[in-house]
Design a protein around this motif. Sequence first.
Motif, PDB file in Angstrom:
ATOM      1  N   GLY A 283       0.805  -1.193   0.000  1.00 41.14           N
ATOM      2  CA  GLY A 283       0.000   0.000   0.000  1.00 41.14           C
ATOM      3  C   GLY A 283       0.854   1.265   0.000  1.00 41.14           C
ATOM      4  O   GLY A 283       0.574   2.218  -0.733  1.00 41.14           O
ATOM      5  N   GLN A 284       1.884   1.259   0.821  1.00 40.39           N
ATOM      6  CA  GLN A 284       2.768   2.427   0.892  1.00 40.39           C
ATOM      7  C   GLN A 284       3.477   2.659  -0.436  1.00 40.39           C
ATOM      8  O   GLN A 284       3.617   3.789  -0.891  1.00 40.39           O
ATOM      9  N   LEU A 285       3.901   1.582  -1.078  1.00 42.59           N
ATOM     10  CA  LEU A 285       4.564   1.702  -2.378  1.00 42.59           C
ATOM     11  C   LEU A 285       3.603   2.291  -3.415  1.00 42.59           C
ATOM     12  O   LEU A 285       3.979   3.203  -4.173  1.00 42.59           O
ATOM     13  N   LEU A 286       2.378   1.808  -3.451  1.00 42.98           N
ATOM     14  CA  LEU A 286       1.378   2.357  -4.372  1.00 42.98           C
ATOM     15  C   LEU A 286       1.094   3.829  -4.072  1.00 42.98           C
ATOM     16  O   LEU A 286       0.928   4.641  -4.986  1.00 42.98           O
ATOM     17  N   GLN A 287       1.051   4.163  -2.804  1.00 44.99           N
ATOM     18  CA  GLN A 287       0.808   5.549  -2.401  1.00 44.99           C
ATOM     19  C   GLN A 287       1.946   6.449  -2.893  1.00 44.99           C
ATOM     20  O   GLN A 287       1.704   7.522  -3.450  1.00 44.99           O
ATOM     21  N   ASN A 288       3.183   6.003  -2.709  1.00 50.51           N
ATOM     22  CA  ASN A 288       4.336   6.783  -3.170  1.00 50.51           C
ATOM     23  C   ASN A 288       4.336   6.922  -4.687  1.00 50.51           C
ATOM     24  O   ASN A 288       4.632   7.998  -5.217  1.00 50.51           O
ATOM     25  N   LEU A 289       4.009   5.850  -5.380  1.00 50.96           N
ATOM     26  CA  LEU A 289       3.945   5.895  -6.841  1.00 50.96           C
ATOM     27  C   LEU A 289       2.858   6.869  -7.289  1.00 50.96           C
ATOM     28  O   LEU A 289       3.071   7.678  -8.208  1.00 50.96           O
ATOM     29  N   GLY A 290       1.706   6.823  -6.647  1.00 49.62           N
ATOM     30  CA  GLY A 290       0.628   7.754  -6.978  1.00 49.62           C
ATOM     31  C   GLY A 290       1.042   9.196  -6.760  1.00 49.62           C
ATOM     32  O   GLY A 290       0.768  10.068  -7.592  1.00 49.62           O
ATOM     33  N   TYR A 291       1.731   9.462  -5.670  1.00 51.31           N
ATOM     34  CA  TYR A 291       2.201  10.815  -5.390  1.00 51.31           C
ATOM     35  C   TYR A 291       3.167  11.274  -6.479  1.00 51.31           C
ATOM     36  O   TYR A 291       3.067  12.406  -6.980  1.00 51.31           O
ATOM     37  N   MET A 292       4.094  10.416  -6.858  1.00 48.76           N
ATOM     38  CA  MET A 292       5.068  10.784  -7.901  1.00 48.76           C
ATOM     39  C   MET A 292       4.377  11.034  -9.238  1.00 48.76           C
ATOM     40  O   MET A 292       4.711  11.989  -9.942  1.00 48.76           O
ATOM     41  N   LEU A 293       3.416  10.187  -9.591  1.00 43.62           N
ATOM     42  CA  LEU A 293       2.683  10.394 -10.844  1.00 43.62           C
ATOM     43  C   LEU A 293       1.920  11.717 -10.819  1.00 43.62           C
ATOM     44  O   LEU A 293       1.865  12.431 -11.823  1.00 43.62           O
ATOM     45  N   HIS A 294       1.351  12.039  -9.679  1.00 46.00           N
ATOM     46  CA  HIS A 294       0.659  13.325  -9.533  1.00 46.00           C
ATOM     47  C   HIS A 294       1.650  14.473  -9.750  1.00 46.00           C
ATOM     48  O   HIS A 294       1.362  15.425 -10.479  1.00 46.00           O
ATOM     49  N   GLN A 295       2.807  14.382  -9.132  1.00 49.63           N
ATOM     50  CA  GLN A 295       3.821  15.428  -9.283  1.00 49.63           C
ATOM     51  C   GLN A 295       4.277  15.575 -10.732  1.00 49.63           C
ATOM     52  O   GLN A 295       4.626  16.665 -11.171  1.00 49.63           O
ATOM     53  N   LEU A 296       4.253  14.471 -11.469  1.00 51.16           N
ATOM     54  CA  LEU A 296       4.642  14.496 -12.878  1.00 51.16           C
ATOM     55  C   LEU A 296       3.501  14.954 -13.790  1.00 51.16           C
ATOM     56  O   LEU A 296       3.687  15.104 -14.995  1.00 51.16           O
ATOM     57  N   GLY A 297       2.312  15.143 -13.221  1.00 52.75           N
ATOM     58  CA  GLY A 297       1.181  15.636 -13.985  1.00 52.75           C
ATOM     59  C   GLY A 297       0.300  14.566 -14.591  1.00 52.75           C
ATOM     60  O   GLY A 297      -0.637  14.872 -15.328  1.00 52.75           O
ATOM     61  N   ASP A 298       0.573  13.302 -14.297  1.00 47.81           N
ATOM     62  CA  ASP A 298      -0.261  12.209 -14.808  1.00 47.81           C
ATOM     63  C   ASP A 298      -1.326  11.903 -13.755  1.00 47.81           C
ATOM     64  O   ASP A 298      -1.271  10.903 -13.039  1.00 47.81           O
ATOM     65  N   HIS A 299      -2.299  12.783 -13.672  1.00 47.23           N
ATOM     66  CA  HIS A 299      -3.267  12.734 -12.580  1.00 47.23           C
ATOM     67  C   HIS A 299      -4.169  11.504 -12.620  1.00 47.23           C
ATOM     68  O   HIS A 299      -4.516  10.963 -11.570  1.00 47.23           O
ATOM     69  N   GLU A 300      -4.536  11.059 -13.791  1.00 48.37           N
ATOM     70  CA  GLU A 300      -5.418   9.891 -13.857  1.00 48.37           C
ATOM     71  C   GLU A 300      -4.685   8.632 -13.404  1.00 48.37           C
ATOM     72  O   GLU A 300      -5.231   7.830 -12.643  1.00 48.37           O
ATOM     73  N   ALA A 301      -3.457   8.454 -13.837  1.00 46.28           N
ATOM     74  CA  ALA A 301      -2.674   7.301 -13.373  1.00 46.28           C
ATOM     75  C   ALA A 301      -2.429   7.402 -11.871  1.00 46.28           C
ATOM     76  O   ALA A 301      -2.443   6.389 -11.158  1.00 46.28           O
ATOM     77  N   ALA A 302      -2.214   8.615 -11.396  1.00 46.33           N
ATOM     78  CA  ALA A 302      -2.021   8.824  -9.959  1.00 46.33           C
ATOM     79  C   ALA A 302      -3.270   8.413  -9.188  1.00 46.33           C
ATOM     80  O   ALA A 302      -3.183   7.732  -8.164  1.00 46.33           O
ATOM     81  N   ARG A 303      -4.437   8.827  -9.686  1.00 43.15           N
ATOM     82  CA  ARG A 303      -5.699   8.494  -9.014  1.00 43.15           C
ATOM     83  C   ARG A 303      -5.871   6.983  -8.887  1.00 43.15           C
ATOM     84  O   ARG A 303      -6.227   6.471  -7.809  1.00 43.15           O
ATOM     85  N   VAL A 304      -5.569   6.262  -9.965  1.00 40.00           N
ATOM     86  CA  VAL A 304      -5.718   4.802  -9.951  1.00 40.00           C
ATOM     87  C   VAL A 304      -4.807   4.184  -8.887  1.00 40.00           C
ATOM     88  O   VAL A 304      -5.239   3.334  -8.104  1.00 40.00           O
ATOM     89  N   ARG A 305      -3.541   4.613  -8.843  1.00 33.71           N
ATOM     90  CA  ARG A 305      -2.599   4.057  -7.858  1.00 33.71           C
ATOM     91  C   ARG A 305      -3.000   4.428  -6.435  1.00 33.71           C
ATOM     92  O   ARG A 305      -2.906   3.613  -5.518  1.00 33.71           O
TER      93      ARG A 305
END
Length: 115
Positions: free
Chosen positions: A1-23
């Motif tokens: 869960g923590q790994l997915l959360q970190n990945l989602g945060y990074m994707l959000h920071q990169l501007g890929d908001h939809e992929a971030a939301r899924v993670r």
Amino acid sequence: GQLLQNLGYMLHQLGDHEAARVRLEAARDVIEGALGADNPAVAPAYTVLGDVARAQGRWADARAAYQRSHAIRVAVHGPVHPSLLLPLTGLGEVALAEGDADAAVRTLEQALACI
């Protein structure tokens, strides 16, 4: 869960908001499944889900995510604690985006009291 959360945060920071939301939704589900819906470990996923929704202009979703993060943190730390800064700031920004300057000021003043 923590790994997915970190990945989602990074994707959000990169501007890929939809992929971030899924993670982030997957992270939330894993953490809630393992530790319970009110465990403080799930609060950061809700905060970043709020950030993602805000970046996408989904104000109601952003507000709901920030409110959930805030409620979890208040239950653990009380109504005045530094951990409340991010969800309160997000709520203030949502209120401002929706044109409710008074609510934004009130909420951001609450955030300042947590410093």
